[in-house]
Design an enzyme around this catalytic site. Sequence first.
Site, PDB file in Angstrom:
ATOM      1  N   TYR A 150       0.837  -1.220   0.000  1.00  0.00           N
ATOM      2  CA  TYR A 150       0.000   0.000   0.000  1.00  0.00           C
ATOM      3  C   TYR A 150       0.868   1.265   0.000  1.00  0.00           C
ATOM      4  CZ  TYR A 150      -3.894   2.982   1.765  1.00  0.00           C
ATOM      5  OH  TYR A 150      -4.854   3.946   1.946  1.00  0.00           O
ATOM      6  N   LYS A 154       0.879   4.074  -2.838  1.00  0.00           N
ATOM      7  CA  LYS A 154       0.495   5.455  -2.514  1.00  0.00           C
ATOM      8  C   LYS A 154       1.627   6.435  -2.820  1.00  0.00           C
ATOM      9  CE  LYS A 154      -3.765   4.914  -1.189  1.00  0.00           C
ATOM     10  NZ  LYS A 154      -4.803   5.166  -2.230  1.00  0.00           N
TER      11      LYS A 154
HETATM   12  P1  NAP Z   1     -13.442   2.138   1.413  1.00  0.00           P
HETATM   13  O1  NAP Z   1     -14.480   2.599   2.376  1.00  0.00           O
HETATM   14  O2  NAP Z   1     -12.900   0.757   1.539  1.00  0.00           O
HETATM   15  O3  NAP Z   1     -13.983   2.382  -0.075  1.00  0.00           O
HETATM   16  C1  NAP Z   1     -13.223   2.024  -1.192  1.00  0.00           C
HETATM   17  C2  NAP Z   1     -14.160   1.795  -2.355  1.00  0.00           C
HETATM   18  O4  NAP Z   1     -13.353   1.409  -3.501  1.00  0.00           O
HETATM   19  C3  NAP Z   1     -15.141   0.649  -2.110  1.00  0.00           C
HETATM   20  O5  NAP Z   1     -16.443   1.037  -2.465  1.00  0.00           O
HETATM   21  C4  NAP Z   1     -14.606  -0.464  -3.001  1.00  0.00           C
HETATM   22  O6  NAP Z   1     -15.590  -1.350  -3.507  1.00  0.00           O
HETATM   23  C5  NAP Z   1     -14.018   0.334  -4.155  1.00  0.00           C
HETATM   24  N1  NAP Z   1     -13.105  -0.487  -4.935  1.00  0.00           N
HETATM   25  C6  NAP Z   1     -12.198  -1.383  -4.489  1.00  0.00           C
HETATM   26  N2  NAP Z   1     -11.584  -1.966  -5.521  1.00  0.00           N
HETATM   27  C7  NAP Z   1     -12.096  -1.435  -6.644  1.00  0.00           C
HETATM   28  C8  NAP Z   1     -11.882  -1.654  -8.034  1.00  0.00           C
HETATM   29  N3  NAP Z   1     -10.979  -2.530  -8.463  1.00  0.00           N
HETATM   30  N4  NAP Z   1     -12.608  -0.935  -8.916  1.00  0.00           N
HETATM   31  C9  NAP Z   1     -13.529  -0.053  -8.505  1.00  0.00           C
HETATM   32  N5  NAP Z   1     -13.783   0.212  -7.201  1.00  0.00           N
HETATM   33  C10 NAP Z   1     -13.084  -0.489  -6.285  1.00  0.00           C
HETATM   34  O7  NAP Z   1     -12.145   3.074   1.463  1.00  0.00           O
HETATM   35  P2  NAP Z   1     -11.946   4.608   1.907  1.00  0.00           P
HETATM   36  O8  NAP Z   1     -11.455   4.610   3.301  1.00  0.00           O
HETATM   37  O9  NAP Z   1     -13.121   5.439   1.524  1.00  0.00           O
HETATM   38  O10 NAP Z   1     -10.688   4.994   0.987  1.00  0.00           O
HETATM   39  C11 NAP Z   1     -10.807   5.648  -0.263  1.00  0.00           C
HETATM   40  C12 NAP Z   1      -9.409   5.963  -0.793  1.00  0.00           C
HETATM   41  O11 NAP Z   1      -8.710   6.774   0.158  1.00  0.00           O
HETATM   42  C13 NAP Z   1      -8.539   4.728  -1.005  1.00  0.00           C
HETATM   43  O12 NAP Z   1      -7.720   4.905  -2.128  1.00  0.00           O
HETATM   44  C14 NAP Z   1      -7.708   4.686   0.256  1.00  0.00           C
HETATM   45  O13 NAP Z   1      -6.499   3.978   0.054  1.00  0.00           O
HETATM   46  C15 NAP Z   1      -7.492   6.157   0.503  1.00  0.00           C
HETATM   47  N6  NAP Z   1      -7.156   6.480   1.907  1.00  0.00           N
HETATM   48  C16 NAP Z   1      -8.017   6.185   2.929  1.00  0.00           C
HETATM   49  C17 NAP Z   1      -7.661   6.500   4.234  1.00  0.00           C
HETATM   50  C18 NAP Z   1      -8.561   6.217   5.410  1.00  0.00           C
HETATM   51  O14 NAP Z   1      -8.117   6.446   6.554  1.00  0.00           O
HETATM   52  N7  NAP Z   1      -9.768   5.731   5.239  1.00  0.00           N
HETATM   53  C19 NAP Z   1      -6.439   7.109   4.476  1.00  0.00           C
HETATM   54  C20 NAP Z   1      -5.586   7.384   3.415  1.00  0.00           C
HETATM   55  C21 NAP Z   1      -5.962   7.072   2.131  1.00  0.00           C
HETATM   56  P3  NAP Z   1     -15.999  -2.689  -2.711  1.00  0.00           P
HETATM   57  O15 NAP Z   1     -16.733  -2.216  -1.508  1.00  0.00           O
HETATM   58  O16 NAP Z   1     -16.865  -3.448  -3.662  1.00  0.00           O
HETATM   59  O17 NAP Z   1     -14.707  -3.384  -2.389  1.00  0.00           O
END
Ligand code: NAP
Length: 249
Positions: A150, A154
């Site tokens: 990851y 990133k």
């Molecule tokens: P999340 O709640 O897990 O949502 C991610 C979404 O991406 C889910 O709806 C998932 O679908 C979808 N997804 C996964 N694989 C995919 C694919 N191959 N094609 C299309 N859609 C896909 O995550 P989040 O926390 O909102 O994070 C969103 C972004 O921010 C990510 O890139 C994450 O790495 C980044 N981020 C998050 C945090 C944090 O603290 N939450 C911090 C830093 C960065 P499914 O539900 O069907 O799997």
Amino acid sequence: MSRVAIVTGAARGIGAAVAQRLAQDGNAVAVVDLDEAACSGTVQAITDAGGKAIAVGADVSKSDQVAAAVERVAAELGAPTILVNNAGVLRDNLLFKMSEDDWDTVMSVHLKGSFLMSKACQAHMVEAGYGRMVFLSSTSALGNRGQANYASAKAGLQGLAKTLAIELGKFGITANAIAPGFIETDMTAATAARVGVDFEEFKKATAATIPVQRTGKPEDIAAAASFFCSEEAGFVSGQVLYVAGGPRN
Ligand code: NAP
């Protein structure tokens, strides 16, 4: 001015908040996620608020699905000139336990998915002489135990954003990255569950380590994305904005 935006991984979490915010800003939004039916909540929230949105099912790591999704958006909403590459997955493990599949899955969704989507959308943006690309990086790009895959993806996204900023600037296209810290979503809830800690306790303990003394909300990231995607941010490109309640967390 109203534009057409694509937000990937927008069925829930940060992507859903970004999609809703870009719609509030006056853009028509394509809510893209793996499962088209799962996008209905985000689409409904946007249309209930008077905005315009469609649900599009696509796996961003598959070039044929990306091409079909972008074509559909162009046909149904118009040329996409805003792209937020947000879709993401976690496959955390210490290096000695990380499988090749854990590595490949994370690279495919975050890095390859962003590459494919950006490539498909840039054609529309170059033709329009206008574009806004945003990449969801993470504070993990600075290094994080148990996240070799990851963190590498990133950090890679920051390089991708900076490179596209250089290549595409002359076409009126900007590319920037947002690096969130701890944001309250299913992703961080899953991390708490994996390490066997109650999510509320996990949030409380994390908040104590963050300078502003709270964990982040998806809306915190949506606000940053709104700025990068705005017309007035046209002179801001190739930047990485840490949205983490402090320099990193
Ligand atoms: P999340 O709640 O897990 O949502 C991610 C979404 O991406 C889910 O709806 C998932 O679908 C979808 N997804 C996964 N694989 C995919 C694919 N191959 N094609 C299309 N859609 C896909 O995550 P989040 O926390 O909102 O994070 C969103 C972004 O921010 C990510 O890139 C994450 O790495 C980044 N981020 C998050 C945090 C944090 O603290 N939450 C911090 C830093 C960065 P499914 O539900 O069907 O799997």
